[in-house]
Design a protein around this motif. Sequence first.
Motif, PDB file in Angstrom:
ATOM      1  N   GLU A  12       5.833  15.593  -1.847  1.00  7.40           N
ATOM      2  CA  GLU A  12       6.635  16.399  -2.789  1.00  7.40           C
ATOM      3  C   GLU A  12       7.470  15.502  -3.706  1.00  7.40           C
ATOM      4  O   GLU A  12       7.719  15.842  -4.865  1.00  7.40           O
ATOM      5  N   ALA A  13       7.910  14.365  -3.192  1.00  8.71           N
ATOM      6  CA  ALA A  13       8.758  13.469  -4.004  1.00  8.71           C
ATOM      7  C   ALA A  13       7.942  12.764  -5.073  1.00  8.71           C
ATOM      8  O   ALA A  13       8.476  12.332  -6.106  1.00  8.71           O
ATOM      9  N   LEU A  14       6.631  12.655  -4.863  1.00 11.51           N
ATOM     10  CA  LEU A  14       5.797  11.864  -5.783  1.00 11.51           C
ATOM     11  C   LEU A  14       5.672  12.524  -7.159  1.00 11.51           C
ATOM     12  O   LEU A  14       5.641  11.845  -8.172  1.00 11.51           O
ATOM     13  N   VAL A  15       5.606  13.855  -7.176  1.00 11.27           N
ATOM     14  CA  VAL A  15       5.467  14.558  -8.460  1.00 11.27           C
ATOM     15  C   VAL A  15       6.651  14.219  -9.355  1.00 11.27           C
ATOM     16  O   VAL A  15       6.497  13.859 -10.524  1.00 11.27           O
ATOM     17  N   ASP A  16       7.849  14.288  -8.800  1.00 11.59           N
ATOM     18  CA  ASP A  16       9.053  13.999  -9.578  1.00 11.59           C
ATOM     19  C   ASP A  16       9.056  12.542 -10.038  1.00 11.59           C
ATOM     20  O   ASP A  16       9.374  12.235 -11.187  1.00 11.59           O
ATOM     21  N   THR A  30       0.264  12.856 -15.265  1.00  6.31           N
ATOM     22  CA  THR A  30       0.383  14.316 -15.370  1.00  6.31           C
ATOM     23  C   THR A  30       0.195  14.891 -13.966  1.00  6.31           C
ATOM     24  O   THR A  30      -0.348  14.202 -13.088  1.00  6.31           O
ATOM     25  N   GLU A  31       0.610  16.132 -13.766  1.00  6.57           N
ATOM     26  CA  GLU A  31       0.469  16.715 -12.427  1.00  6.57           C
ATOM     27  C   GLU A  31      -0.989  16.804 -12.001  1.00  6.57           C
ATOM     28  O   GLU A  31      -1.325  16.564 -10.846  1.00  6.57           O
ATOM     29  N   ASP A  32      -1.888  17.136 -12.952  1.00  3.84           N
ATOM     30  CA  ASP A  32      -3.320  17.258 -12.637  1.00  3.84           C
ATOM     31  C   ASP A  32      -3.910  15.937 -12.181  1.00  3.84           C
ATOM     32  O   ASP A  32      -4.587  15.856 -11.150  1.00  3.84           O
ATOM     33  N   ALA A  33      -3.654  14.883 -12.974  1.00  4.66           N
ATOM     34  CA  ALA A  33      -4.204  13.565 -12.629  1.00  4.66           C
ATOM     35  C   ALA A  33      -3.575  13.065 -11.333  1.00  4.66           C
ATOM     36  O   ALA A  33      -4.241  12.433 -10.511  1.00  4.66           O
ATOM     37  N   LEU A  34      -2.292  13.382 -11.127  1.00  2.00           N
ATOM     38  CA  LEU A  34      -1.631  12.942  -9.899  1.00  2.00           C
ATOM     39  C   LEU A  34      -2.303  13.564  -8.678  1.00  2.00           C
ATOM     40  O   LEU A  34      -2.507  12.896  -7.658  1.00  2.00           O
ATOM     41  N   ARG A  35      -2.671  14.839  -8.790  1.00  4.07           N
ATOM     42  CA  ARG A  35      -3.333  15.508  -7.663  1.00  4.07           C
ATOM     43  C   ARG A  35      -4.614  14.754  -7.302  1.00  4.07           C
ATOM     44  O   ARG A  35      -4.912  14.507  -6.155  1.00  4.07           O
ATOM     45  N   GLU A  55       9.002  -3.477 -17.234  1.00  7.50           N
ATOM     46  CA  GLU A  55      10.034  -2.908 -16.348  1.00  7.50           C
ATOM     47  C   GLU A  55       9.792  -1.404 -16.179  1.00  7.50           C
ATOM     48  O   GLU A  55       9.464  -0.711 -17.139  1.00  7.50           O
ATOM     49  N   VAL A  56       9.959  -0.922 -14.931  1.00  6.46           N
ATOM     50  CA  VAL A  56       9.669   0.481 -14.625  1.00  6.46           C
ATOM     51  C   VAL A  56      10.972   1.288 -14.561  1.00  6.46           C
ATOM     52  O   VAL A  56      11.920   0.870 -13.898  1.00  6.46           O
ATOM     53  N   TYR A  57      10.998   2.419 -15.237  1.00  3.00           N
ATOM     54  CA  TYR A  57      12.199   3.273 -15.265  1.00  3.00           C
ATOM     55  C   TYR A  57      11.871   4.688 -14.798  1.00  3.00           C
ATOM     56  O   TYR A  57      10.700   5.033 -14.596  1.00  3.00           O
ATOM     57  N   HIS A  58      12.921   5.492 -14.655  1.00  3.38           N
ATOM     58  CA  HIS A  58      12.735   6.911 -14.328  1.00  3.38           C
ATOM     59  C   HIS A  58      13.826   7.700 -15.042  1.00  3.38           C
ATOM     60  O   HIS A  58      14.984   7.252 -15.089  1.00  3.38           O
ATOM     61  N   ASP A  59      13.443   8.869 -15.593  1.00  2.23           N
ATOM     62  CA  ASP A  59      14.400   9.664 -16.363  1.00  2.23           C
ATOM     63  C   ASP A  59      15.716   9.881 -15.614  1.00  2.23           C
ATOM     64  O   ASP A  59      16.788   9.807 -16.198  1.00  2.23           O
ATOM     65  N   ARG A  60      15.614  10.142 -14.310  1.00  4.34           N
ATOM     66  CA  ARG A  60      16.813  10.500 -13.568  1.00  4.34           C
ATOM     67  C   ARG A  60      17.318   9.368 -12.668  1.00  4.34           C
ATOM     68  O   ARG A  60      18.501   9.037 -12.694  1.00  4.34           O
ATOM     69  N   ILE A  66       0.858  -1.199   0.000  1.00  2.00           N
ATOM     70  CA  ILE A  66       0.000   0.000   0.000  1.00  2.00           C
ATOM     71  C   ILE A  66       0.885   1.236   0.000  1.00  2.00           C
ATOM     72  O   ILE A  66       1.868   1.306   0.735  1.00  2.00           O
ATOM     73  N   GLY A  67       0.521   2.202  -0.817  1.00  2.00           N
ATOM     74  CA  GLY A  67       1.258   3.470  -0.820  1.00  2.00           C
ATOM     75  C   GLY A  67       0.657   4.362  -1.872  1.00  2.00           C
ATOM     76  O   GLY A  67      -0.060   3.899  -2.765  1.00  2.00           O
ATOM     77  N   PRO A  68       0.952   5.660  -1.794  1.00  2.00           N
ATOM     78  CA  PRO A  68       0.396   6.605  -2.766  1.00  2.00           C
ATOM     79  C   PRO A  68       0.945   6.346  -4.169  1.00  2.00           C
ATOM     80  O   PRO A  68       1.901   5.574  -4.325  1.00  2.00           O
ATOM     81  N   PRO A  69       0.359   6.965  -5.186  1.00  3.25           N
ATOM     82  CA  PRO A  69       0.877   6.816  -6.551  1.00  3.25           C
ATOM     83  C   PRO A  69       2.341   7.222  -6.610  1.00  3.25           C
ATOM     84  O   PRO A  69       2.702   8.302  -6.141  1.00  3.25           O
ATOM     85  N   GLY A  70       3.175   6.340  -7.128  1.00  4.42           N
ATOM     86  CA  GLY A  70       4.597   6.660  -7.227  1.00  4.42           C
ATOM     87  C   GLY A  70       5.400   6.204  -6.016  1.00  4.42           C
ATOM     88  O   GLY A  70       6.605   6.444  -5.938  1.00  4.42           O
ATOM     89  N   ALA A  71       4.777   5.523  -5.081  1.00  4.98           N
ATOM     90  CA  ALA A  71       5.491   5.092  -3.867  1.00  4.98           C
ATOM     91  C   ALA A  71       6.543   4.035  -4.173  1.00  4.98           C
ATOM     92  O   ALA A  71       7.472   3.824  -3.392  1.00  4.98           O
TER      93      ALA A  71
END
Length: 215
Positions: free
Chosen positions: A117-121, A164-169, A134-139, A6-11
């Motif tokens: 704050e970390a979730l947006v990034d 997107t930031e809107d959908a993430l909110r 497989e899940v990746y991240h730009d940075r 369990i965790g928020p989107p992007g956890a």
Amino acid sequence: MNIILIGPPGAGKGTQAKRLVAERGMVQLSTGDMLREAKTSGSEMGQRVADVMARGELVTDEIVIGLIAEKLDTLNGAGAIFDGFPRTLAQADALGDLLERTGQQISAVVEMRVDDEALVDRITGRFTCGDCGEVYHDRTRPTVRPGICDVCGSDNMQRRADDTEDALRRRLMEYYKQTAPLLGYYYAHDRLRRVDGMAPMDQVSAEIGAVLNGG
Ligand code: AP5
Ligand code: ZN
């Protein structure tokens, strides 16, 4: 052994679930993945839920419980990692009932804590291999060769419509409103364990491993 992440989107639920599959031979049951598959398969249900998902709202309990019930029938005793399910109290009750029918239960519920704050990034930098998942991240988790999956060599990299930031909110709001109450529910059932989802991926894996090993 059956566990819930369990965790928020992007956890990092999907990232860690895939590691558990590779390391422990468990089966990942991600309702998000199942719904996205239904969308690409062009099924009527897939079309119906696509807009709901793109807005960051929750799909109905009935649909996701149906998807999980179908998958549970095919597990043949392999341990399941529930990733993104349950997300409401009704889903948690339904899962308990479904497992009980085959004499199973949830061994642990792992809460992955990450600062908002970390979730947006994490969400806006995420991309996924369309062939192996497989899940990746730009940075923080780029591919070794640009645009080519490290695992399967595919160049079919995808970004999600709801990243997107809107959908993430909206997704975050749903998480706090509908899913966070499950933490109290599983605490009361003495199943809740917490890991620091802000830590580097390997450390998160080690913490989850310790939980699974009874720590
Ligand atoms: P779903 O697909 O479940 O999305 P989610 O819960 O929002 O979670 P994500 O997949 O976005 O994040 P994650 O925690 O898996 O993070 P990841 O490992 O990718 O659901 C999507 C939609 O489907 C919902 O909005 C809803 O509409 C519907 N739905 C699904 N299930 C439902 C249900 N049960 N009921 C009703 N509706 C449902 O990591 C994110 C990024 O961070 C990646 O780039 C990764 O590389 C990076 N990262 C991961 N770990 C770390 C780390 N430790 N440090 C730094 N970076 C990290
Ligand atoms: Zn791949």
